[in-house]
Motif scaffolding. Structure first.
Motif: not given
Length: 254
Positions: A9-13, A36-37, A63-66
């Motif tokens: 997913c982009g931006a948020w899951p 990501g998330y 969204d790529h490293c959290a």
């Protein structure tokens, strides 16, 4: 080489989903491309945190490293203490996520390593290119035993994606939108249609679409990309697992 999609997913899951994250394995070596998330629970359903050998983070957006933070916590605070984890990233890209804990708490759990144009990580030869995004973003090309996988992170349409992916067996390409990218994002994000064109120009064996906007129909993205390329196109979408079931991943040989 084996590829497992942890999230796409982009931006948020979206519900039951996760953001960008891929596990690439070869000859017993386990490399993560982005975390990501919500990717860590999916990873831990497949292997213990201490079994990860290295991590590559394309850029600083969460969204790529959290989920690098909970991965390092699991390695540092878990019962099976792990060696410092090599983490490859661009300068400053992980400052925010590494500052989430008290100073020094996770210092022994990782080793930051600079991303260069060419380097080796385990059995992989890695090549990188800076690709256009709102923040510095490194696309990566991995080759092992004659097989090549390319991953864009997030990127606007550019000939550098074509160069990065030239003749790759698989291109994992950001395709946030199906066909039309909003005007204010056109230099920094890519549509499925554009990803198809770039895959065709690069001559890749397969195009794997990722970073779809939550709620996007993966079939629509695949259909849009297929109009612009004869390359086989799939979407890195994750099926929602039944409650209580083990996350199966989406595993493929490359």
């Amino acid at each position: 080489m084996r590829l497992t999609t942890l999230g796409a997913c982009g931006a948020w899951p979206a519900a039951g989903q996760a953001c960008s994250g891929f596990l690439v394995e070869h000859d017993g070596f386990r490399l993560l491309l982005d975390l990501g998330y919500a990717t860590l629970p999916r990873l831990l359903a497949l292997l213990p945190a201490e079994d990860v050998d290295a991590v590559f983070i394309s850029h600083s957006h969460p969204d790529h490293c959290a989920d690098l933070n909970p991965l390092l916590r699991a390695r540092s605070l878990g019962t099976a203490r792990a060696r410092p984890l090599p983490v490859y990233s661009l300068p400053g890209a992980l400052d925010a996520v590494l500052a989430l804990d008290r100073p020094g708490m996770l210092d022994d759990s990782y080793e930051l390593r600079a991303v260069t144009a060419d380097f080796e990580v385990g059995p992989f030869r890695a090549e990188t290119r800076l690709l256009p995004h709102w923040v510095p973003n490194a696309g990566i090309r991995l080759t092992a035993a004659g097989t090549t996988l390319a991953y864009t992170g997030d990127s606007g349409p550019t000939s550098d994606v074509v160069r990065l992916a030239r003749d790759a067996d698989v291109l994992i390409a950001e395709a946030t939108y199906v066909d039309e990218v909003p005007l204010d994002s056109r230099a920094y994000l890519t549509s499925a249609v554009q990803a198809g064109r770039q895959a065709a120009e690069a001559g890749v064996g397969e195009l794997l679409l990722t970073h779809l906007w939550p709620g996007t129909d993966p079939a629509a993205a695949v259909a849009a990309a297929a109009v612009t390329t004869d390359t086989a196109v799939t979407a890195a979408a994750i099926a929602v697992a039944a409650a209580g079931s083990r996350f199966p991943g989406e595993v493929r040989a490359v």
